[in-house]
Design a protein around this motif. Sequence first.
Motif, PDB file in Angstrom:
ATOM      1  N   ASP A   3       2.962   6.279  -7.223  1.00 38.32           N
ATOM      2  CA  ASP A   3       3.451   5.294  -6.263  1.00 38.32           C
ATOM      3  C   ASP A   3       2.379   4.853  -5.284  1.00 38.32           C
ATOM      4  O   ASP A   3       2.559   3.879  -4.561  1.00 38.32           O
ATOM      5  CB  ASP A   3       4.642   5.885  -5.483  1.00 38.32           C
ATOM      6  CG  ASP A   3       5.846   6.119  -6.385  1.00 38.32           C
ATOM      7  OD1 ASP A   3       6.635   7.027  -6.074  1.00 38.32           O
ATOM      8  OD2 ASP A   3       5.984   5.370  -7.383  1.00 38.32           O
ATOM      9  N   GLN A   4       1.269   5.602  -5.179  1.00 37.72           N
ATOM     10  CA  GLN A   4       0.203   5.289  -4.235  1.00 37.72           C
ATOM     11  C   GLN A   4      -0.400   3.916  -4.558  1.00 37.72           C
ATOM     12  O   GLN A   4      -0.835   3.677  -5.674  1.00 37.72           O
ATOM     13  CB  GLN A   4      -0.897   6.355  -4.305  1.00 37.72           C
ATOM     14  CG  GLN A   4      -2.166   6.015  -3.532  1.00 37.72           C
ATOM     15  CD  GLN A   4      -1.919   5.972  -2.038  1.00 37.72           C
ATOM     16  OE1 GLN A   4      -1.197   6.803  -1.497  1.00 37.72           O
ATOM     17  NE2 GLN A   4      -2.501   4.992  -1.354  1.00 37.72           N
ATOM     18  N   PRO A   5      -0.413   2.977  -3.591  1.00 37.56           N
ATOM     19  CA  PRO A   5      -1.038   1.671  -3.842  1.00 37.56           C
ATOM     20  C   PRO A   5      -2.517   1.846  -4.171  1.00 37.56           C
ATOM     21  O   PRO A   5      -3.189   2.731  -3.634  1.00 37.56           O
ATOM     22  CB  PRO A   5      -0.856   0.926  -2.514  1.00 37.56           C
ATOM     23  CG  PRO A   5       0.252   1.637  -1.816  1.00 37.56           C
ATOM     24  CD  PRO A   5       0.146   3.076  -2.248  1.00 37.56           C
ATOM     25  N   ILE A   6      -3.019   0.994  -5.046  1.00 42.17           N
ATOM     26  CA  ILE A   6      -4.429   1.090  -5.434  1.00 42.17           C
ATOM     27  C   ILE A   6      -5.244   0.009  -4.732  1.00 42.17           C
ATOM     28  O   ILE A   6      -4.744  -1.077  -4.435  1.00 42.17           O
ATOM     29  CB  ILE A   6      -4.599   0.996  -6.958  1.00 42.17           C
ATOM     30  CG1 ILE A   6      -4.075  -0.338  -7.484  1.00 42.17           C
ATOM     31  CG2 ILE A   6      -3.921   2.160  -7.649  1.00 42.17           C
ATOM     32  CD1 ILE A   6      -4.366  -0.564  -8.944  1.00 42.17           C
ATOM     33  N   SER A   7      -6.495   0.343  -4.459  1.00 44.49           N
ATOM     34  CA  SER A   7      -7.423  -0.602  -3.830  1.00 44.49           C
ATOM     35  C   SER A   7      -8.498  -1.084  -4.790  1.00 44.49           C
ATOM     36  O   SER A   7      -9.099  -2.128  -4.563  1.00 44.49           O
ATOM     37  CB  SER A   7      -8.094   0.068  -2.617  1.00 44.49           C
ATOM     38  OG  SER A   7      -7.136   0.444  -1.654  1.00 44.49           O
ATOM     39  N   ALA A   8      -8.756  -0.300  -5.838  1.00 46.03           N
ATOM     40  CA  ALA A   8      -9.827  -0.652  -6.773  1.00 46.03           C
ATOM     41  C   ALA A   8      -9.417  -0.293  -8.190  1.00 46.03           C
ATOM     42  O   ALA A   8      -8.710   0.694  -8.414  1.00 46.03           O
ATOM     43  CB  ALA A   8     -11.118   0.077  -6.407  1.00 46.03           C
ATOM     44  N   ILE A   9      -9.872  -1.120  -9.132  1.00 40.68           N
ATOM     45  CA  ILE A   9      -9.692  -0.828 -10.557  1.00 40.68           C
ATOM     46  C   ILE A   9     -11.066  -0.568 -11.144  1.00 40.68           C
ATOM     47  O   ILE A   9     -11.985  -1.388 -11.001  1.00 40.68           O
ATOM     48  CB  ILE A   9      -9.018  -1.998 -11.296  1.00 40.68           C
ATOM     49  CG1 ILE A   9      -7.653  -2.301 -10.678  1.00 40.68           C
ATOM     50  CG2 ILE A   9      -8.857  -1.663 -12.772  1.00 40.68           C
ATOM     51  CD1 ILE A   9      -6.922  -3.441 -11.353  1.00 40.68           C
TER      52      ILE A   9
END
Length: 583
Positions: A3-9
């Motif tokens: 569920d943790q939002p991501i900042s980078a792929i």
Amino acid sequence: MADQPISAILFDVKDTLGYVDRPGHLVIYKPSTMDLLRTCKEILRFRIGIITNLPADVLALAGRKMIEEAGIAEFVDPDGLVINHDVGVDKPDPRIFAYAAEKMGLRPDECLFVGENFAEVLGAQAAGMQAQLKPCPPGREFLFKPVSSRPSTEKDSGRLAEMIIEEDHLIGRRLVMAAAAIAKKIGAGEPPPLRAMGILVFLLNEFIDRYHHMVEERVLLPLAFAFGFPPTEAAYVYEDHERGRQYFKALGDALNQLRAGDEAAAEAFKDGLEGFVALYREHARRENDETLPRLGACLSEVEDALVVELMEHYGPGDLGPWLLLIANLERELEVRSGGSRMPEIKTVGVLAYHRCGEQDTLVPYEILKHTSMVLAEQGKSLEVKLIRSSREGPEFVEMQMGTRVVSEGYLESEDLFDLLFVPGGLGSGEASKDQRILAAVRRHHEAGKVVGTNCSGISILHRAGILDDTPVTAAATVARRLKEEGANLLQPRTMWAGKKDGTIWTSAGGSGVHGSTVAMVANYFGREVGQYIGMGWDTYPALGEKIFDERGPQYLSFPELEAGIQDALEDMLLPRKLALAAG
């Protein structure tokens, strides 16, 4: 996914963003990789990183160069490129994933890793990252439909189906170049390269015929006819394909005879290769320049997407093995096609001949002299000389506008410069008859040295017989005749055409001389030197990142005006072969 939002792929490279067909060279999936990266960065607003494992014999610097040359560096965060050599461990070791997150100033759980290798996905998860498996062979999950068309031009309908076929032609051109190299070896009396011949025959039958011909005959053309394209305009396609199949069969028969001990079959194999090369050079040109643009104009965006989807059903699946096999064929023949090793250039000879052009000769000479000064500051040596063609006559050379320049020597019969630069000018036609000059050009080319030229100087390279199937550009004044005589002239013409690891560099007319020379420096001496020279000559601010490309910007076409100057000047700048024989 957590569920943790991501900042980078963070993306894997090989088999995720494209095919690595030889060490240090990435062929990205088109158009899905660009669509994917652009969507992630510009629409979803993620930072983008790359984590890649390189072989032990491929330096990290070559890996960074691979990303730049693939055209995807613009999407990658400044701190986002992580190479196993920099970390000391390979994927799927969790430490490389943790390192990548830390380098970007993020926690692992703020990052998503995307790759085709399940073990690497598990390694990322072990490091605390979120991870997503991306299948290989690639699906069409990032090819949105209907596909927006690109801007149309006289030579491009803007449709994706056209782009896919033209990119198949680029793969086919590598096979044409290999065929020409085999024919040349046999013609020179060398032992037939049976291993390379076998690979070529396999690729012609299994890739060109079973896939490429089939896509055109069973999908592209029938549906184009249904959407209004006149069948009469494509009749030649079926005829050429059938002639090609006849060549493929003849080549297979001749190869079997050779394997059975019939040495005379080598000549039949060579004849088949030469017929195939001539046929497919003209076939690809006609399709690319005439048929495909008109065909694409008959398709709407939805129809274009539908045709592409159906073409996929006849596709070769994962292109990787095919590209690796082609690269293997090229290594067998030592055919250069864009590898990672640049020629080492320490000596340059700029040829000055009677009535060569002032700009064509002196601008490259000055830029190369400036390059030698920059390299000297780095502790490197580059000797640049202005040389005349022979010992006879005065030391000065009279150029086309009457300028007299003093040469720094003459072209000795045993001289070999690392780069021989042959300028254009009104005297190029006469120079193309000078056997001493032609022999020097051939000598340099056969020794693997770089031969560069601009404007009508390509007439000299053409008459020396070194161009083979190399994609070249030229001044409009000689473009028509070069094309008539079988040169692989880029259409539309580009300002320059070359390769970082290639040995032929060509440039178009007057407006291309300056930019092409700086681009040649940038490609052969590296980005840092090219950028410095480009700033000093105001070329980098004018052309930007283009100076690091192997092909320059495209020229506009003005057929009527070009025909006028060709009628007036081509007999002078590139005399017909008949005229040479008569002379």
